[in-house]
Design an enzyme around this catalytic site. Structure first.
Site, mmCIF file in Angstrom:
data_model
loop_
_atom_site.group_PDB
_atom_site.id
_atom_site.type_symbol
_atom_site.label_atom_id
_atom_site.label_comp_id
_atom_site.label_asym_id
_atom_site.label_seq_id
_atom_site.Cartn_x
_atom_site.Cartn_y
_atom_site.Cartn_z
ATOM 1 N N CYS A 185 0.557 -0.985 -0.286
ATOM 2 C CA CYS A 185 -0.370 0.174 -0.385
ATOM 3 C C CYS A 185 0.396 1.120 -0.148
ATOM 4 O O CYS A 185 0.922 2.100 -0.930
ATOM 5 C CB CYS A 185 -0.576 0.061 1.410
ATOM 6 S SG CYS A 185 -0.193 0.388 2.496
ATOM 7 N N HIS A 216 -2.067 1.256 7.189
ATOM 8 C CA HIS A 216 -3.085 0.780 5.347
ATOM 9 C C HIS A 216 -2.536 2.248 4.545
ATOM 10 O O HIS A 216 -2.984 3.259 5.784
ATOM 11 C CB HIS A 216 -4.582 -0.060 4.945
ATOM 12 C CG HIS A 216 -4.925 0.112 3.977
ATOM 13 N ND1 HIS A 216 -3.563 -0.609 3.208
ATOM 14 C CD2 HIS A 216 -5.292 0.696 2.900
ATOM 15 C CE1 HIS A 216 -4.647 -0.926 1.368
ATOM 16 N NE2 HIS A 216 -5.406 -0.281 2.170
ATOM 17 N N HIS A 268 -5.896 2.415 -4.455
ATOM 18 C CA HIS A 268 -5.237 1.467 -3.011
ATOM 19 C C HIS A 268 -5.076 -0.032 -3.923
ATOM 20 O O HIS A 268 -5.044 -0.558 -4.341
ATOM 21 C CB HIS A 268 -5.950 1.786 -1.415
ATOM 22 C CG HIS A 268 -6.831 0.567 -1.931
ATOM 23 N ND1 HIS A 268 -7.403 -0.395 -0.769
ATOM 24 C CD2 HIS A 268 -8.104 0.654 -2.474
ATOM 25 C CE1 HIS A 268 -7.992 -0.582 -0.664
ATOM 26 N NE2 HIS A 268 -8.759 -0.334 -1.736
#
Length: 373
Positions: A265, A326, A338
Site C-alpha cells: 500500500c 494501510h 489503493h
C-alpha cells in the site's frame, strides 16, 4: 562440595546481572533520542555480563552521547562498539542499483521478509556486509539488506561521477533496454518506471545508455526522457497524481514492493508521488507524519482533494498506541485508489458497487502531501 559450587555460581550470576543492569537504561534512553525508528537508523547496542558495550551504529554522535552519559553516571564499561561503515567494506561504501528492481530484505538472506525495493540507478549508502549481502540505506533513509547481484559498489569518487553524469529516466510502466538501436535486438535487461541510466549518446529514436557496472545498451525515446528535461517538465497536480496512479491499476499486491512488479500500500503511494517528483517516506506509519492534516469530521470527506492520502488502522486506546497499517490515495467522487490484493479503486459510499466497508470502518485521518505555498 556440590552445594558450594552452586552457591559460587549463583553469586557470579548475580554479580553479572548487577554489572549489566546499570548501563541498559542509559542505552535505551540514547536509542530513544537518536534512533527511535530502527528502519532509518542503526543503533544495535547491548551490554554483556562484564560491562562490555557491543554492537554497531551508524550514528557517531549517539555513541559519543552514550559513553559520555555512562561516564557521568560512574558506570564502568568497555567500549567495543563498531561505528559503521564497517571496515570490511574498504573504500566502497557507496553503491548504485544495477538491476531494474533490487529487493531489499529485513535480514541478510533470501528467505527473509521483503522490506522494500530500490530502482535501477538509485544511489545507496552501504553500511555493513554479511556474506554476499550488504546493509544499504536508500535516499528516503530506509535501511535493509540487498544481495551483491542487485548493486554495483563504488568508492566516493566513482559514486560522485555517477551522480553528476547526464541520465535518462524510464517513464513507461515496463519495457526493455536493447543491445542495439532496434527493438528486434537482444535485450540487455528489463526496465520499469523510474529506472535511471547514464546517457552516453542521443540518436534519432534511441538513447545509448550505460549501466552502473559498465554495460551499455539502447532505450527507445518513446519510453524514456532525459532526466533533466523530465525534472524541468514536472508539474505535480491533482490531475497528474490521479493519472499516474491509474496507470498502475491491476498491478498485484506485494508486501515490501515499491515498483510496477508488485507493490504494497505505501509502496504504491510512494511510487505515485516519486513519478511526480515528490519523495515520500517508505511506510504508511511514516507517511502519516508528513503533509498537512485535512479535517474529516465523522468520516465526512468533502474537504479532500485528489492526491490526498487516507490512512487506516487502529486508533489509540488507553492500553495501546495508534497503529497505522494501510494507506490509499483519494481520487475524487468519494473514491480512493489503493493496493489491496491488487491496485484497485474503492468507494466510501454505502451501496456503491465498489464500496469498501472494511476500510471505511478503520479510517483514521487524511493528509495532503501536495501543499502549495
Amino acid at each position: 562440595m556440590h552445594k558450594k559450587r552452586l552457591f559460587l555460581f549463583l553469586c557470579l550470576l548475580n554479580a553479572a546481572v548487577v554489572v549489566a543492569q546499570p548501563a541498559k537504561p542509559v542505552i535505551d534512553a540514547v536509542r530513544k533520542q537518536y534512533a527511535p525508528d530502527a528502519r532509518v537508523a542503526i543503533f544495535r547496542i547491548e551490554t554483556d555480563s562484564v560491562g562490555a558495550l557491543k554492537g554497531k551504529t551508524n550514528l557517531p554522535a549517539a555513541k559519543q552521547a552514550l559513553t559520555a552519559q555512562l561516564q557521568r553516571e560512574g558506570i564502568a564499561f568497555q567500549d567495543q562498539i563498531e561505528v559503521l561503515p564497517a571496515t570490511v567494506l574498504g573504500e566502497q561504501t557507496y553503491a548504485v542499483v544495477n538491476v531494474s528492481v533490487a529487493n531489499l530484505r529485513s535480514q541478510p538472506r533470501d528467505a527473509a521478509e521483503l522490506a522494500t525495493q530500490a530502482l535501477l540507478g538509485m544511489p545507496l549508502q552501504i553500511w555493513d556486509k554479511e556474506r554476499g549481502w550488504y546493509l544499504a540505506q536508500t535516499p528516503d533513509q530506509y535501511i535493509a539488506w540487498v544481495d551483491f547481484g542487485g548493486i554495483q559498489r563504488m568508492t566516493k569518487a566513482e559514486y560522485d561521477r555517477w551522480q553528476q553524469a547526464d541520465k535518462i529516466i524510464f517513464t513507461r510502466p515496463f519495457g526493455f533496454c536493447y543491445s542495439e538501436p532496434t527493438e528486434q535486438s537482444q535485450t540487455v535487461s528489463d526496465l520499469v518506471a523510474g529506472d535511471m541510466l547514464v546517457l552516453e549518446k542521443e540518436a534519432k529514436q534511441f538513447y545509448q545508455v550505460r549501466y552502473p557496472d559498465g554495460r551499455t545498451g539502447y532505450v527507445s525515446k518513446k519510453e524514456a526522457q532525459r532526466h533533466d528535461r523530465w525534472v524541468a517538465s514536472l508539474r505535480p497536480s491533482e490531475e497528474t497524481l490521479v493519472s499516474t496512479a491509474k496507470t498502475m491499476m491491476g498491478i498485484p499486491y506485494l508486501w515490501g514492493g515499491t515498483s510496477v512488479k508488485g507493490m504494497d500500500c505505501s509502496g504504491f503511494t510512494k511510487t505515485v508521488y516519486l513519478l511526480n517528483g515528490i519523495t515520500l517516506p517508505r511506510d504508511a506509519s511514516q507517511q502519516v507524519h508528513t503533509g498537512e492534516l485535512i479535517p474529516t469530521p465523522n468520516k465526512e470527506f468533502s474537504q479532500l482533494k485528489p492526491g490526498d492520502l487516507l490512512f487506516f488502522g487502529e486508533p489509540a486506546t488507553p492500553e495501546k498506541p495508534e497503529r497505522v497499517v494501510h494507506v490509499g490515495m483519494w481520487i475524487g467522487n468519494n473514491e480512493f485508489i489503493h493496493a489491496s490484493g491488487k491496485i484497485r479503486i474503492s468507494s466510501m459510499i454505502p451501496g456503491a458497487t465498489n464500496f469498501d466497508e472494511f476500510e471505511l470502518n478503520r479510517f483514521l485521518r487524511a493528509k495532503r502531501m501536495l501543499v502549495k505555498h
